[in-house]
Scaffold this active site. Structure first.
Site, PDB file in Angstrom:
ATOM      1  N   CYS A   1      -3.526   4.812   5.571  1.00  0.00           N
ATOM      2  CA  CYS A   1      -4.954   4.995   5.366  1.00  0.00           C
ATOM      3  C   CYS A   1      -5.648   5.107   6.718  1.00  0.00           C
ATOM      4  O   CYS A   1      -5.015   5.013   7.760  1.00  0.00           O
ATOM      5  CB  CYS A   1      -5.519   3.821   4.576  1.00  0.00           C
ATOM      6  SG  CYS A   1      -5.350   2.250   5.443  1.00  0.00           S
TER       7      CYS A   1
ATOM      8  N   CYS B   1       0.810  -1.219   0.000  1.00  0.00           N
ATOM      9  CA  CYS B   1       0.000   0.000   0.000  1.00  0.00           C
ATOM     10  C   CYS B   1       0.841   1.265   0.000  1.00  0.00           C
ATOM     11  O   CYS B   1       0.346   2.332  -0.313  1.00  0.00           O
ATOM     12  CB  CYS B   1      -0.874   0.076   1.234  1.00  0.00           C
ATOM     13  SG  CYS B   1      -1.684  -1.433   1.659  1.00  0.00           S
TER      14      CYS B   1
ATOM     15  N   ASP C   1       2.054   2.325   2.893  1.00  0.00           N
ATOM     16  CA  ASP C   1       1.960   2.866   4.257  1.00  0.00           C
ATOM     17  C   ASP C   1       3.323   2.745   4.934  1.00  0.00           C
ATOM     18  O   ASP C   1       3.944   1.694   4.876  1.00  0.00           O
ATOM     19  CB  ASP C   1       0.968   2.054   5.106  1.00  0.00           C
ATOM     20  CG  ASP C   1      -0.451   2.156   4.585  1.00  0.00           C
ATOM     21  OD1 ASP C   1      -0.713   3.054   3.766  1.00  0.00           O
ATOM     22  OD2 ASP C   1      -1.275   1.335   5.008  1.00  0.00           O
TER      23      ASP C   1
ATOM     24  N   CYS D   1      -3.536  -3.483   6.381  1.00  0.00           N
ATOM     25  CA  CYS D   1      -3.649  -2.139   6.958  1.00  0.00           C
ATOM     26  C   CYS D   1      -3.817  -2.250   8.470  1.00  0.00           C
ATOM     27  O   CYS D   1      -3.083  -1.635   9.233  1.00  0.00           O
ATOM     28  CB  CYS D   1      -4.846  -1.391   6.367  1.00  0.00           C
ATOM     29  SG  CYS D   1      -5.011  -1.504   4.574  1.00  0.00           S
TER      30      CYS D   1
END
Ligand code: PLP
Lengths: 142, 420
Positions: free
Chosen positions: A88, A63, A65, A134
């Site tokens: 996120c 992602c 992140d 996540c």
């Protein structure tokens, strides 16, 4: 058209890919008050400086992140923790909640951080497979 | 008449209900496209009627299967303006690009040589070159991307002038899967040929679904594509190799099917170029399905497909430009002066102020709109622009302007959820 056996095999395949596995990515379940609150107002943001600071870099390659976590251990306990980075709503809320949870815990207790703990912190029973990375990013801490 | 609503009926998955009961609006076509019934049927028919190994069994099915394989290869090669000899079947674009690195690159790149790729490339057109450079102690540089999202051709010109014949391979994408940029292939080819003897490898994964491609006219040496992005099945793709290079490219997968003669010590490789690069049993059903997809697209007429895509791209740009929270990624700044129109293809990616791409995607999903969020396998590009992640909508023949409208309406919900 199908024999009994064929049907059974077919059904098994259909079930595997279908809604039976109802780990929702359902939005209304996902963006709960608590998650939005921690996303908009993340706790313990920053970076600790000085001696006896442990630094851990968390990254979710899929992602993009990234979180940099610093924490300070005193008498076997996590005395202070801070983190910064970008993610996120789910990973940010998770990181924020986990940082609160960790503060004051002994290292042994902290090591007990697992998927179940994180889900309960987030107020979720389950999470869709595509969002697991996540939510569980803080597990990279140990 | 090109009518996406009519075409939607050819794709069974588009009318399969979502669990929310909402209609699926599939805007993740750059990741993979959906398949029309004719493709699904072609694959089923092959397994029901023709399946046998190719080139092996002297029996009726062996004959049917071998014919299907050759027919499919011919159809696919013709679709791309190439000869069947120039077409090597692969699993996907990634494998094709790796093949260039392993077969041509391994033999021709030496210590100190220069390999050029681009910052906007997909990882599959970067990592094989990083690895080749490491193996060969060669240098790898990436052509930068300008602020507007175009390849920096001035940089390239300086580079090829200075490095000359040190440049051995130049690899770049026909269309960027993140920026949507349509790169000027002919111009780049001219530039590279003027100052170097490098071979040119084109990643056509994102252009093949939307543009009429003529491999020979493009003038590149290698071109890689994936069937699954252009209505064909997953697990099959092709690497096209320019005829004049074929003799010099050695196979990189060895085994059955590709040999001339084998003794205990060594083997000679098949003279037939088609065979030489087909090691092991190929995916005949996949080739048959892909050929059906090519025929489906040809019948639609690729010129019309291209026009349809252009309209969708421009429509989406206009709609998104009207939303203050949205920052479009890729060539757009001068879109109103028409200069950039036509320089984009297939997709539009964007940033949404204050909301992470994953969360945007999740909210859109709740409205039945499927998009891609993340770095789209272009991490160096995201890093160069400082984006953590972007949201991308991408199109195919069955995408309608109404689909874009639903998407834009669903974007409104992002604001509702995240401004709470
Ligand atoms: C520009 C580009 N190149 C290469 C690829 C890789 O394609 P595949 O996964 O089919 O090998 C993609 C797919 O996302 C792409 O968009």
């Amino acid at each position: 058209m199908y024999s009994f056996m064929d049907k059974k095999i077919l059904n098994n395949w259909l079930l595997r890919a279908s809604f039976q596995d109802d780990k929702t990515g359902n939005m209304d379940d996902l963006y709960k008050e608590i998650i939005l609150d921690h996303y908009h107002h993340p706790r313990n943001v920053g970076k600790l400086e000085g001696g006896h600071i442990v630094h851990v870099h968390l990254a979710n390659a899929g992602c993009g992140d990234v979180f940099d976590v610093t924490y300070q251990v005193e008498n076997g306990k996590i005395a202070n923790i801070a983190w910064q980075g970008e993610g996120c709503a789910i990973s940010t809320a998770s990181m924020s909640l986990v940082s609160e949870w960790l503060k004051g815990k002994t290292l042994e207790e902290a090591n007990g951080l697992d998927q179940k703990t994180i889900l309960s912190l987030l107020g979720l029973d389950e999470i869709a497979p595509v969002r697991e990375k996540c939510a569980f990013l803080p597990l990279q801490l140990w | 008449m090109f009518d996406p609503h009519m075409l939607q009926q050819d794709f069974p998955i588009l009318s399969t209900p979502l669990k929310s009961g909402k209609k699926l609006i599939y805007l993740d076509n750059a990741a993979t496209s959906q398949k029309p019934q004719v493709v699904i049927d072609a694959i089923t028919q092959y397994y029901k009627r023709d399946n046998a190994n190719v080139h092996r069994g002297i029996h009726e099915l062996g004959d049917r299967s071998t014919r299907s394989w050759h027919e499919a290869r011919k159809t696919i090669a013709t679709f791309f303006g190439a000869t069947p000899e120039e077409l090597v079947m692969t699993r996907n674009t990634t494998e094709g690009l790796n093949m260039v690195a392993y077969s041509y690159g391994e033999a021709c790149v030496r210590e100190g040589d220069l390999i050029l790729t681009t910052v906007m490339d997909h990882h599959s057109n970067q990592v094989p070159w990083q690895e080749l450079a490491r193996r060969k102690k060669a240098r790898l540089e990436m052509i930068p991307v300008t602020r507007e999202g175009m390849l920096d051709l001035e940089w390239l010109e300086r580079k090829v002038k200075v490095e000359g014949e040190k440049v051995k391979i130049v690899a770049f994408p026909h269309v960027s899967n993140t920026l949507g940029t349509l790169n000027p292939v002919e111009k780049i080819v001219r530039l590279v040929r003027a100052f170097t003897k490098a071979v040119i490898a084109l990643d056509a994964a994102q252009s093949a679904p939307h543009l009429l491609i003529n491999f020979d006219r493009l003038g590149v040496d290698f071109m890689a594509v994936s069937a699954h992005k252009m209505l064909g099945p997953m697990g099959i793709g092709a690497l096209f190799i320019r005829q004049s290079l074929l003799e010099n490219v050695s196979p990189w997968l060895f085994g059955g099917g590709m040999i001339g003669e084998v003794t205990k010590e060594r083997a000679t490789f098949a003279d037939d170029l088609e065979d030489r690069f087909t090691a092991g049993t190929p995916d005949v059903a996949g080739a048959v399905g892909w050929a059906a997809a090519c025929e489906y697209l040809s019948k639609l007429d690729m010129k019309k497909v291209e026009q349809h895509d252009k309209e969708l791209v421009n429509y989406t740009l206009e709609k998104l430009q009207a939303i203050p929270e949205v920052e479009i990624v890729g060539p757009v700044e001068r879109v109103k002066r028409y200069e950039v129109r036509g320089k984009r293809c297939g997709s539009v990616a964007f940033l949404y102020k204050g909301v992470h791409a994953h969360d945007v995607a999740q909210v859109l999903d709740s409205e039945g709109v499927a998009v891609r969020s993340g770095h789209h396998c272009t991490m160096p590009l995201h890093a160069a622009f400082g984006w953590a992640a972007t949201t991308r909508v991408s199109f195919n023949v069955y995408t309608s302007k109404e689909d874009i409208d639903v998407f834009v309406r669903a974007l409104g919900k992002v604001k509702e959820v995240f401004e709470k």
